[in-house]
Write a protein that holds these residues in place. Structure first.
Motif, short mmCIF file in Angstrom:
data_model
loop_
_atom_site.label_atom_id
_atom_site.label_comp_id
_atom_site.label_asym_id
_atom_site.label_seq_id
_atom_site.Cartn_x
_atom_site.Cartn_y
_atom_site.Cartn_z
N PRO A 60 38.16 36.39 33.90
CA PRO A 60 37.64 36.95 32.76
C PRO A 60 38.23 36.47 31.50
CG PRO A 60 37.88 38.49 34.57
CD PRO A 60 38.69 37.23 34.98
N THR A 61 37.40 36.24 30.41
CA THR A 61 37.92 35.67 29.35
C THR A 61 37.58 36.09 28.01
OG1 THR A 61 38.11 33.52 30.57
CG2 THR A 61 37.78 33.46 28.06
N VAL A 73 33.70 36.14 35.39
CA VAL A 73 33.44 35.37 36.42
C VAL A 73 32.29 36.07 37.43
CG1 VAL A 73 35.60 34.21 36.40
CG2 VAL A 73 35.24 36.42 37.73
N ARG A 74 31.78 35.38 38.25
CA ARG A 74 30.75 35.89 39.08
C ARG A 74 31.15 37.11 39.91
NH1 ARG A 74 27.81 32.29 43.71
NH2 ARG A 74 26.56 31.48 41.81
N ASP A 75 30.16 38.12 39.72
CA ASP A 75 30.51 39.46 40.50
C ASP A 75 31.47 40.42 39.85
OD1 ASP A 75 28.51 38.60 42.16
OD2 ASP A 75 29.70 37.92 43.79
N LEU A 132 45.75 37.12 35.25
CA LEU A 132 44.29 37.13 35.93
C LEU A 132 43.33 37.10 34.83
CD1 LEU A 132 45.03 39.68 38.71
CD2 LEU A 132 45.10 37.30 38.75
N THR A 133 43.64 37.16 33.41
CA THR A 133 42.83 37.07 32.57
C THR A 133 43.06 36.04 31.50
OG1 THR A 133 44.03 38.73 31.15
CG2 THR A 133 42.21 39.57 32.40
N LYS A 141 27.16 42.70 32.01
CA LYS A 141 28.06 42.60 33.33
C LYS A 141 29.05 41.44 32.88
CE LYS A 141 28.19 42.27 38.26
NZ LYS A 141 27.47 42.26 39.49
N TYR A 142 28.26 40.27 32.48
CA TYR A 142 29.03 38.96 32.41
C TYR A 142 29.25 38.56 30.93
CZ TYR A 142 27.78 38.59 37.35
OH TYR A 142 27.80 38.60 38.72
#
Length: 567
Positions: free
Chosen positions: A373-374, A391-393, A345-346, A414-415
């Motif tokens: 997420p990277t 990623v968004r949110d 997932l990452t 956050k991003y």
């Protein structure tokens, strides 16, 4: 792609706003989605005024910051303006130093070396201040977590004023003043300023003490608008006002350094998007490829001839940056494929030879490709440094905070964030980060989302409608370009793939009892089957203007198309 149609606004509010503004359903809906509920709200939105800016003294510690600067001026102290090496930091340093020099001759600038000192306030920078008799450092776009470094400076007799916008920890640095609207104890009405924006509030406060107004500071707003665009902060409230007037300066009377950049391109009127993709990368390239000092020198240069020469150098750095990030992105993609990590997932990749100056750009490109997420790591001295993108949110800052036992230091938003760790902790951190994201992320967030403002018909798209839409600009986070959905569309039969490699889609769409519009979908060539043979389909798009041989017409800029299900 996930299509998400925003909820319809409250019917009573919609009716009231339509009546008070004399607008149609669509415009009233778009305004309500942006928090515009009254005639007065709409007036401030469509007719921004610098008089709408908040009193800078509402910010916690502003009075202390102004008092300390006034003391430094009265005592003829040397002031060091210190900032990060990215666009927000270098524009903030250019803004603060150029303003202070109008009232005090003993003002100098310092940008840390990305490779030697790393992000934020450094011991080397403080030692430089000591060796050169600086008794006051004004840190911009950094410093909110520099607790030990500010203590170190204090022991040496050097005071700090911090102007930051990143999230603070529970403990604040022991500075003379800590200006950060995200402080828990700061009641400043607007929380989303960028670092250069916080710097602007400080010079606004200094100007107020001299009997001046925000209008007297207009010439500095090209810097603030550039930082707002580059740092991807919300284009709401004060940011919207500052960006609006900053764009006006960029398009009418920019400083020589920005004008020199614009002279390299052919563009008549810049939008905030142009600032992000034309001005910001060139300013950023100095700190990425060489040193942020070159950016500050360009942005503070008053001689047009010298600025032109400096802009040529900056452009060379930008061309080098493009080649470097392209190469590293290819290597990172290959690494991901070879490691067969698509099930994760990452995305976490590492190569000790990757250029530290471009890993943030590479992280953004990998996020676009895999939409996870990277983190992209490289070697930095005896540690590993990484840039993080989300990623968004999904709040990547919180995720990193929950893995902090493996991290030496980190900071960000956050991003987007940055961090360093010991090489021996890399594998443990990589697994901890994966576990944290696995536990906390909504799986829907791993599918790219198109947020649709409202559904309309083609007949709603008129020149008058588009003129009103243009007044929603400048666009950006929380005030994005309006995105529409229309159903029951058909291509006239001439839709085709265009471009050198036939990767773009160009169609002419119609709807029963409506005009037709040309629609262009960049990178959407594979969707040609959806619109072929006059099949019914639905589309998500924004509206813009196309100029061809002197003729200007409205066109649809496609985001996605899907086959229309016949019920």
């Amino acid at each position: 792609m996930r299509w998400t149609l925003k909820p319809k606004p409250d019917a009573t509010k919609l009716a009231d706003l339509k009546t008070s503004l004399q607008v149609d359903d669509v415009i009233a809906t778009l305004l309500l989605q942006r928090g515009i509920e009254t005639y007065e709200d709409a007036k401030r939105f469509f007719r921004p005024s610098l008089s709408d800016l908040h009193d800078p003294f509402l910010m916690k510690d502003m009075d202390k910051a102004v008092e300390r600067i006034e003391k430094a001026i009265a005592n003829k102290e040397n002031i060091l303006v210190y900032g990060d090496y990215d666009v927000d930091g270098t524009t903030a340093v250019a803004l603060m130093s150029s303003y202070l020099k109008t009232i005090h001759p003993l003002v100098y600038t310092y940008i840390p070396n990305r490779y030697d000192e790393g992000y934020g306030v450094s011991y080397k920078g403080i030692d430089f201040a000591l060796e050169n008799d600086f008794s006051l450092i004004i840190a911009l776009d950094c410093g909110i977590k520099a607790i030990e470094k500010v203590d170190y400076a204090k022991k040496l007799g050097i005071d700090f004023i911090i102007c930051d916008h990143h999230r603070p920890s529970a403990e604040l640095p022991n500075a003379i003043a800590v200006l950060d609207p995200k402080r828990e104890d700061c009641n400043y009405p607007y929380k989303e300023l960028c670092g250069c924006g916080v710097g602007f509030k400080l010079i606004q406060a200094l100007a107020l003490k001299e009997g001046k107004t925000a209008e007297d500071l207009t010439k500095y707003l090209d810097l603030v608008a550039t930082a707002i665009g580059a740092d991807i902060v919300p284009i709401t409230g004060e940011n919207r006002t500052l960006a609006y007037f900053g764009l006006e300066v960029i398009n009418t009377n920019p400083r020589p350094g920005i004008k020199a950049i614009l002279n390299q391109i052919e563009k008549s009127e810049l939008t905030i998007t142009d600032v992000v993709f034309i001005i910001a990368p060139r300013i950023n390239a100095a700190g990425r490829m060489e040193h942020g000092n070159f950016a500050v020198a360009l942005l503070t240069e008053e001689d047009a001839t010298l600025a032109a020469k400096q802009a040529l150098g900056i452009n060379t750095y930008n061309l080098d940056r493009r080649e470097t990030d392209k190469l590293i992105t290819q290597e990172a993609l290959k690494q991901i494929e070879e490691q067969k990590e698509q099930e994760r997932l990452t995305t976490v990749v590492y190569n000790e030879n990757w250029h530290k100056g471009v890993i943030g750009i590479v992280a953004s490109r990998l996020t676009e490709t895999y939409y996870r997420p990277t983190l992209v790591f490289t070697k930095s001295g005896d540690k590993l440094a990484a840039s993080a993108r989300s990623v968004r949110d999904f709040d990547i800052y919180n995720a990193l905070e929950n893995c902090s036992e493996y991290i030496e230091q980190f900071g960000g938003h956050k991003y987007a964030a940055g961090l360093t760790l010991k090489e021996e902790n890399y594998e443990a951190f990589k697994q901890a980060f994966e576990d944290e994201v696995f536990k906390t992320i909504d799986r829907n967030l791993l599918i790219p989302e198109i947020k649709i403002d409202t559904q309309i018909n083609l007949e709603d798209i008129t020149p008058k409608f588009y003129r009103v839409l243009k007044q929603f600009a400048p666009f950006g986070p929380e005030n994005m370009t309006p995105v529409f959905m229309t159903e029951n569309l058909k291509d006239t039969g001439f839709g085709k793939c265009v471009g050198e490699d036939k990767t773009h889609l160009r169609i002419t769409v119609t709807q029963p009892q409506s005009n037709s519009f040309v629609a262009i979908g960049f990178g959407m060539g594979e969707k040609v089957a959806v619109i072929s043979e006059k099949k019914s389909f639905k589309a998500v798009y924004s509206i813009d203007e196309n100029e061809w041989q002197g003729n200007v017409s409205l066109q649809l800029k496609l985001r996605d198309v899907e086959t229309q299900q016949i019920s």
